[in-house]
Structure formats: C-alpha cells, structure tokens
Design an enzyme around this catalytic site. Structure first.
Site, PDB file in Angstrom:
ATOM      1  N   TRP A 277      88.619 -27.807  64.034  1.00 12.14           N
ATOM      2  CA  TRP A 277      87.393 -28.544  63.656  1.00 12.14           C
ATOM      3  C   TRP A 277      86.702 -27.850  62.479  1.00 12.14           C
ATOM      4  CZ3 TRP A 277      82.041 -27.352  64.077  1.00 12.14           C
ATOM      5  CH2 TRP A 277      81.159 -28.449  64.090  1.00 12.14           C
TER       6      TRP A 277
ATOM      7  N   ILE B   4      69.714  -6.219  53.668  1.00  7.72           N
ATOM      8  CA  ILE B   4      69.748  -6.139  55.136  1.00  7.72           C
ATOM      9  C   ILE B   4      71.057  -5.525  55.631  1.00  7.72           C
ATOM     10  CG2 ILE B   4      69.436  -7.503  57.268  1.00  7.72           C
ATOM     11  CD1 ILE B   4      66.965  -7.309  55.450  1.00  7.72           C
TER      12      ILE B   4
ATOM     13  N   GLU C 253      79.174  -3.384  54.735  1.00  6.82           N
ATOM     14  CA  GLU C 253      79.794  -3.900  55.973  1.00  6.82           C
ATOM     15  C   GLU C 253      81.131  -4.624  55.765  1.00  6.82           C
ATOM     16  OE1 GLU C 253      76.940  -5.940  58.580  1.00  6.82           O
ATOM     17  OE2 GLU C 253      75.289  -4.718  57.805  1.00  6.82           O
TER      18      GLU C 253
ATOM     19  N   TRP D 194      75.087 -10.917  72.527  1.00  4.34           N
ATOM     20  CA  TRP D 194      76.127 -11.638  71.794  1.00  4.34           C
ATOM     21  C   TRP D 194      77.532 -11.288  72.261  1.00  4.34           C
ATOM     22  CZ3 TRP D 194      73.840 -11.423  66.107  1.00  4.34           C
ATOM     23  CH2 TRP D 194      72.720 -12.280  66.056  1.00  4.34           C
TER      24      TRP D 194
ATOM     25  N   GLU E 289      65.912 -13.429  70.926  1.00  8.57           N
ATOM     26  CA  GLU E 289      66.680 -14.566  71.447  1.00  8.57           C
ATOM     27  C   GLU E 289      67.003 -14.435  72.923  1.00  8.57           C
ATOM     28  OE1 GLU E 289      69.056 -15.335  67.279  1.00  8.57           O
ATOM     29  OE2 GLU E 289      70.163 -15.205  69.154  1.00  8.57           O
TER      30      GLU E 289
ATOM     31  N   HIS F  31      65.996  -4.738  62.164  1.00  8.82           N
ATOM     32  CA  HIS F  31      65.966  -6.053  61.512  1.00  8.82           C
ATOM     33  C   HIS F  31      66.048  -7.143  62.566  1.00  8.82           C
ATOM     34  CE1 HIS F  31      67.179  -9.545  59.175  1.00  8.82           C
ATOM     35  NE2 HIS F  31      68.246  -9.638  59.943  1.00  8.82           N
TER      36      HIS F  31
ATOM     37  N   GLU G 127      62.649 -12.218  58.739  1.00  4.54           N
ATOM     38  CA  GLU G 127      62.682 -13.457  57.965  1.00  4.54           C
ATOM     39  C   GLU G 127      61.262 -14.003  57.796  1.00  4.54           C
ATOM     40  OE1 GLU G 127      62.498 -17.906  58.193  1.00  4.54           O
ATOM     41  OE2 GLU G 127      61.804 -16.429  59.631  1.00  4.54           O
TER      42      GLU G 127
ATOM     43  N   HIS H 101      70.267 -18.483  53.650  1.00  5.38           N
ATOM     44  CA  HIS H 101      71.154 -19.508  54.227  1.00  5.38           C
ATOM     45  C   HIS H 101      71.558 -20.566  53.220  1.00  5.38           C
ATOM     46  CE1 HIS H 101      69.196 -17.702  57.745  1.00  5.38           C
ATOM     47  NE2 HIS H 101      70.401 -17.818  58.260  1.00  5.38           N
TER      48      HIS H 101
END
Ligand SMILES: Nc1nc2c(c(=O)[nH]1)N[C@@H](CNc1ccc(C(=O)N[C@@H](CCC(=O)N[C@@H](CCC(=O)N[C@@H](CCC(=O)O)C(=O)O)C(=O)O)C(=O)O)cc1)CN2
Ligand SMILES: [Zn+2]
Length: 766
Positions: free
Chosen positions: A17, A435, A488, A565, A609, A645, A669, A698
C-alpha cells in the site's frame, strides 16, 4: 456466538500500500494503475478475513490515506485554502493536497489518534451548510458483495468522535455543527438501509475519555435521531482503548449493538457489565483480544473472561472481536523468519488474532473439546516464554526496585548550573541548532539495505555513515549553526535503532505498522528484562565531534518514548519496563559524557502521547514517566547540558510536567499552531532554556527569512533572550537535501538579523 472484526491493517504484508501511494505521488504510476493496485490490496485483505471464517467483516476501513480525512472529504469539508476545489466530489489531487500540502498550500494539521502512534488528519469544521459528496461506506459494501460475496459491515467514524476530534469551532457552535452534520450521517445511513445493509459500525472511541454528562446527553440525542432516520439498519456503536465513561447511559443508547473493550478497560467495563447488566435486546461486541499488542492471548484466561461475560449476556447476543481495529499491529507472524522459536510462537499479529477469535468462538459454540488441542499448545507457548532466561535478569529487577523508591535529580538547581554551562559552552545568545536527524535519502536507505543483506561488511557501512556525518558537519558549519548534530544516519528509526542495541529486545523483519499516511514504523519488541550491553551512540557522536570545534550535541531517545513506541511485554507493569529502560539509558548518557560529549539531547516526543485517556489515571503515569526521564539524565556533571525534545505539545496544559523534567533546554513544535504562542509564557513562569520551533518540517516548503524573524521576535517578547534557542520544529529525516539546506540557511540568517536588531536596540537604550 459470532466472530467479528473492527478493521484490518491496510498496508499489506510487504507494505504494498505504501509503495503504491508513493509510486503514484512521484508519477511512476498513473491513476488507473494506482486504482487497480489498491483494489487488489483491498480485496485481498477482505478475502483473507473471509477465509479465516470471520462472520462479520468490516469494510470502509480501507483508505487512500486516512479514515478521518475520508470523513471530512465525504462531507465536503475542504478548507478554502485548497483553491483547486470547486465543490462536488473531491478530486484525488485535492485529497492529497489536504493530506500532504503542495507547493503553495500547507497541509492540514495531523495529530495522533488517541493513545496510539497512528496520526490522523484533523478535520476543520465550520458551522455551515454541508453536502454529502459521496457515500464511501456504501461503495465499499457493494464492492465486497459483488466481487467476493461478502455481506460486510461498513465502518465509519461516529458523529460525536468526529466532532470532538475536529478543530476550528467553539464549544457554543456545537449545536449548529450537529445540525449541519446530522443530515449527512442520516443520508449515509438511509442509503445503506435501502441497499439492505444489516449492520453498520459507528466508531465512537471518544466515549472512553473523561467526557461530561452534558456531552453524554448530546450523544444520546445524536443516536436517537440516527436510529429514527434508519430504523431497519442496525448500528453497532463501537468504543475502544478504555472503559466507556458513562456505562449506564451508553447501554441505553438507541442502537442495536454496543462494542466494548475488555482488554484495556482495567476491568471497568466488565465490572460495570456485572453490576448494571446489559440490555437483552442488544448485541454485545466483546473486545477480548488485544488489538494494540502483538502477544499471543492466553486462551484459557480468555475462555474464563467469556464465561464471565456469558453469565450476563446470552451467547447468541455476543460478537467476539479484537479490542480495537487491527490497524495498530503488523499483518502476520508468518513472514518473520529470524526469531527464536520461543518468541515466534508467542506472537500474534492481525491474521493470528483473527484466528484466535474464530477459535474461541468455535470453543463456545462446539464445546471446549473442539479446541482443546490448540488451547494446550497455546499454554505451552506461553509457559516457554514466561520461563525464558531473558525474563530473569535479577540485577535489572533489583535495580528497578531501588530506582522506584528514590526520586532522581540534578545536583544543582537549574539557574546555578545553567550559569556554569553558559561559561562552559560560550554560545552566542539565541543559539541555533537542529533536532537531530538529517535527510534519510534513498542512498542512505540503500546503504543500510546492502549492509542488512550482507552485501556490505560492517566496516563498509561504518565508512559510509562516517562520510555522511563528515559531509553534514561541513554543511552545518557552512550554514553557520551554533550547535551541531551528527545527523542520525546510522538509525532506521529513533526507537527501532535502540531496540537493536539494548538487551531484552527482539525486532521484526516485516512488522510494519502505519504511523501516518504512507509512513510506517517497525516497533521493536520488548520481550525480556531490558539492559545496557554496550555504548549505542558514542562512536558516531565522538567521530562527529572530532571533525569540528563547535559543540556536537549527543542524541538519544528517552525511556518513555522507547516504551510508548515499542511492543511491550505484558507480564510485568509498563512502569517497571520504563524503569528498566531508564537505567539502561542512564548508562548511555554516562558513556557519552565520559567520551567528552557535554551536551546531550534525550528525546521524549511520546511522553505527552502516552498520557492515559482518563484524567484520573494521569498522575500515576506521570509520576513514573517523569522519574524515569530524571533517572536517565540526572547523574551528569553540572556543566553537562541536557536537552530534550517533544513534537506537538500543548505547552499551556503541559508546562508543569515539562518543567519537572528539569532539562536545561527543551525544543518543541510551535510553527504549526501558526505562531500562537503559549499564554503560559506571558506569565514568565517558564525559566529554563527553550527552543520554539520556527518552521514546520512536515512540508517541503522553504520558509522565508522574514517569517522566521517574525516568529523569533514574537518569542523573545515573552521569553528572556538568554533562554531562547532557535531550531526547526522536529527532525529533518523525511525532508530532501536541497530544501533542508535552504531552510536552515534562512533560519540562521533570521537568527543573525534578530541578534543585530537586539544589539542595536540595546545600544540605543544605553
Ligand atoms: N517510531 C517512531 N514513531 C514516530 C516517529 C518516529 O520517528 N519514530 N515520529 C512521529 C511521526 N512518524 C514517523 C513515522 C515514520 C517515519 C518514516 O520515515 N518511516 C519510514 C521507515 C523508516 C525505516 O525504518 N526505514 C528502514 C527501511 C527503509 C526501506 O524502506 N528500505 C527499502 C529497501 C532499501 C534498499 O535496500 O535498497 C525497503 O525495505 O523496501 C531503513 O531506513 O533502513 C518510511 O515509512 O518510509 C517518519 C515519521 C511520530 N511517531
Ligand atoms: Zn519531533
């Protein structure tokens, strides 16, 4: 008893997908090819559920991007900024502009779906006259019936949840909004009724959050109207992720079925069921299989749960189902080839969960003997994992008990140590930084692919990563950033990477889960006691630092984010697992410090979250979450500067928590909230270092210098210039190279302009 499902992963066993969407966006395939490929994936998913023997199969859970966006688009809720939209059915180009933005138009806001790592596109509601642009649930129903002979159950987001998750209106507009939305829901349901649809699933997960009695009355009104409008259509009102807030009112709603989560309800749905009963004329959708985690269910325990439920609800009134949509788990364990037997046989992804459902239904309908063999095998698999050596690290367990009994903290209070740090780092005021991640280009991913497939040795891969680091240290110096990062490049993902390096984890080959749009993550699996094995980030940070005189900021992911996560073992508390992670990361921070890295960022984007949906549960979560962060970050010297962050975070409601993390600097943000600064700043109560993101990462759009000057100047009106840092909203791994360099150049130029203006003003004042 019947078997049912609430939603199936749309991404395909091998992310077909995702690849179809991305091929279409990049122009590699045209619209007809796109449509054909997606149809194949969609029908394949349905066929699998049919073959598995699921009695009630959901449709319309499939989407071209996101199910909430689909609802907005059905209602013609296209914000005015998408100039190509002229009314009527929303064209694919406009749909994807809303999802992803385009050259000139910014994307709609995206935010996380309840307490999961899935992100939806936030509807922008206004009280106005709306029209139904299409009936997608109906089209999905017809397709399943005509092509596969499936009498399916269309799924849609219910009106209460749709409204509560939307933005752009005030509380007093709600009655008007209901009046404009109800006719559209009515039309959808009436058309389904006319078609002969038997059941429709209305998802109302908002009913499990801490909603008021008044709101509950609104819900009652809404469903009364919908039931009146389509009396021959059965509505399954589906809740998930926790216990419903107002059980007695919910079970009296004018619907024909109620779906409850019996896994994540902390026993509350079940105790309510026992105490207050369940109406004889309704179907109970019993969510007994965990739809958010990947472990095999304990079938004996599930049988007990079912037996308890059937004391109150007759068997023929029950649909057995997962606790929520299977969107949040990977497709199948069959494709995992590298796991030990001990782990492999203890896992259940979407397909295996459906198998558990049909098995339990069979047991109920045909008697325990009919499934006895499978239940015995299940028991053995669970026992093997439970007695695994990986779950028996005594030193880790003792460490956790000690850690829990203490509150960790820095030696000096913030002001005193910040003073020392400023003398140590000698940064200009308004220091600029990023970041952490830089673009994960196709080249970077291919290099990792070669290493993974064994075409490259570890040394070859390391050389490649070094070259990237070196290239980007040069770029950052050239741009003029004050604090640099290594970029990273060695990381697949900020969480999966650490899973590979820590003890107690295993990782999956094909265990992808959708995060947003075509972006997927492969959560690592915490199956044993987590422990530090060897330094994880030191080599790259030290190498980067060796290339420059400027400070290179070390970079790791915090304990709470790794926890939230990952797929986490469910035999011990999340609190205990979090403490295990905290202790392991404390060692990493120590190793970085010893190696000469004096500024260390510990990311915690998922701390916010992970907040429980019910207000009463939050304090307990925050207590161990904050303490875990403190454990990881506090045993450093006064001059070592700890950064953290968070992406998307409502500073106003979360300032106390952020402050209690006691990080010297936080980056968060802000640019998506269009420069509305937190009113908390006005009171000047936040005094630690803070970088308010000055541009949205984004979108590929390059922000102009003036825009960012404006953002910074507004920031330093409410914050002290000595506490203010300049940075983008989040990491840059999803961006292209040219736009990244151009944006950062503009950002540094903006910082320079503001510094000059400040100096000029100061001289004028002197
Ligand atoms: N875990 C997590 N959750 C998060 C975030 C996050 O960063 N991590 N950020 C927020 C937003 N979410 C995001 C989620 C995913 C991605 C993302 O970029 N995902 C990548 C996958 C990243 C990854 O693991 N990549 C692997 C696999 C790459 C790959 O696709 N390789 C090719 C093969 C390439 C080759 O061999 O030539 C393939 O498998 O087909 C790697 O880099 O090694 C994607 O979907 O494309 C970004 C943001 C919130 N939640
Ligand atoms: Zn971020």
């Amino acid at each position: 008893m019947r078997s049912s499902s609430l939603g199936y992963p749309r991404i395909g066993e091998d992310r077909e997908w995702k690849r179809t969407l991305e091929a279409y966006w990049s122009g590699k395939i045209d619209e007809s090819e796109f449509t054909a490929q997606l149809e194949a994936i969609r029908l394949g998913n349905l066929q699998k559920q049919k073959d598995q023997g699921i009695d009630i199969i959901p449709v319309n859970d499939f989407t071209l991007y996101d199910q909430m966006l689909d609802m907005s688009v059905m209602f013609g809720l296209v914000p005015e900024r998408y100039s190509a939209y002229k009314g009527g059915t929303v064209p694919l180009s406009v749909y994807y502009s809303m999802a992803r933005g385009n050259k000139d138009e910014v994307a709609s806001e995206m935010t996380k779906w309840f307490n999961t790592n899935y992100h939806y596109i936030v509807p922008e509601l206004k009280p106005s006259k709306l029209t139904l642009t299409e009936n997608k649930p109906l089209a999905s129903y017809r397709e399943a019936k005509e092509k596969l002979g499936i009498e399916a159950k269309p799924v849609l987001v219910g009106p209460y949840t749709f409204i509560t998750l939307s933005k752009g209106y005030n509380k007093q507009d709600v009655p008007g909004i209901i009046l404009s939305l109800l006719p559209l829901y009515t039309q959808i349901l009436q058309e389904l009724e006319q078609e002969g649809v038997k059941w429709v699933q209305m998802d109302e997960p908002s009913l499990v959050s801490s909603i008021s009695k008044d709101d509950m009355q609104t819900v009652t009104y809404l469903y009364e109207k919908l039931n009146e409008a389509a009396p021959n259509l059965n509505i399954m009102l589906q809740t998930y992720f926790d216990a419903v807030e107002h059980y007695q009112e919910v079970i009296e709603l004018h619907v024909q079925g109620i779906g409850l989560d019996f896994v994540h309800d902390k026993g509350k749905n079940l105790s309510n069921l026992q105490e207050f009963g369940f109406p004889k004329d309704k179907v109970l959708g019993a969510g007994v299989i965990d739809g958010k985690n990947i472990w095999l269910s304990d079938l004996s325990k599930k049988n007990q749960l079912i037996n308890t439920i059937t004391k109150t609800v007759a068997e023929d009134q029950i649909w057995l189902q997962p606790s929520c949509s299977l969107l949040h788990v990977p497709v199948t364990v069959r494709n995992e080839t590298a796991l030990t037997k001990e782990v492999q046989q203890a896992l259940a992804f979407a397909d295996e969960k459906l198998e558990e459902i049909t098995l339990l239904v069979k047991g109920s309908n045909q008697g325990a003997e009919a499934i006895a063999e499978k239940v015995a095998a299940n028991k053995l698999a669970l026992q093997t994992l439970a007695s695994s050596n990986a779950r028996n690290h005594k030193d880790v367990q003792t460490g956790v008990e000690q850690a829990k009994s203490q509150t960790a903290g820095r030696q000096l209070p913030f002001k005193e140590r910040y003073q020392k740090q400023q003398e140590f780092f000698k940064l200009p005021f308004l220091p600029s930084t990023t970041i952490g991640s830089f673009p994960q280009t196709a080249e970077v991913k291919q290099a990792r692919g070669k290493f993974k497939r064994g075409e490259w040795t570890a040394a070859q891969y390391e050389t490649f990563v070094n070259e990237e680091i070196s290239k980007w240290i040069d770029i950052q110096e050239e741009i003029g950033l004050d604090v640099l990062v290594h970029g990273e490049f060695e990381r697949t993902d900020m969480v999966e990477f650490f899973g590979h390096k820590l003890g107690g984890f295993v990782f999956l080959e094909k265990g992808w889960v959708q995060s947003y749009g075509s972006r997927c993550v492969k959560p690592p699996v915490i199956y044993g006691d987590v422990h530090f094995i060897e330094p994880m980030t030191v080599r790259e940070s030290v190498y980067a630092q060796s290339l420059t005189k400027k400070t290179v900021k070390g970079m790791l992911t915090g304990p709470v984010t790794i926890l939230n996560w990952s797929f986490v073992r469910d035999d011990i508390s999340r609190e205990n697992v979090c403490y295990q992670l905290a202790l392991a990361l404390e060692k990493e921070v120590g190793a970085l410090e010893t190696a000469g890295i004096k500024m260390i960022q510990v990311d915690e984007p998922a701390l916010r979250e992970g907040l429980p949906l019910k207000k009463n549960d939050r304090e307990e979560y925050l207590k161990w979450a904050v303490n875990s962060f403190l454990i990881s970050t506090s045993s450093v010297e006064d001059t070592t500067q700890i950064h953290t962050h968070m992406c998307y975070c409502d500073f106003n409601s979360f300032m106390d928590v952020i402050s209690s993390l006691d990080a010297d600097v936080i980056s968060i943000e802000t640019s998506r909230s269009h420069g509305e600064l937190a009113s908390a700043f006005e009171e000047k109560t936040y005094e630690k270092g803070i970088g308010l993101g000055v541009y949205d990462i984004h979108s590929p759009r390059v922000p102009a210098v003036e825009e960012m000057v404006d953002m910074i100047e507004r920031g330093i009106k409410v914050l002290d210039k000595d506490q203010f840092w300049i940075n983008p909203d989040c990491g840059l791994k999803t961006r292209g190279v040219p736009e990244t360099v151009a944006s950062l150049k503009n950002m540094v130029e903006a910082a320079t302009i503001v510094r000059k203006n400040l100096l000029v003003n100061q001289q004028a004042n002197d």
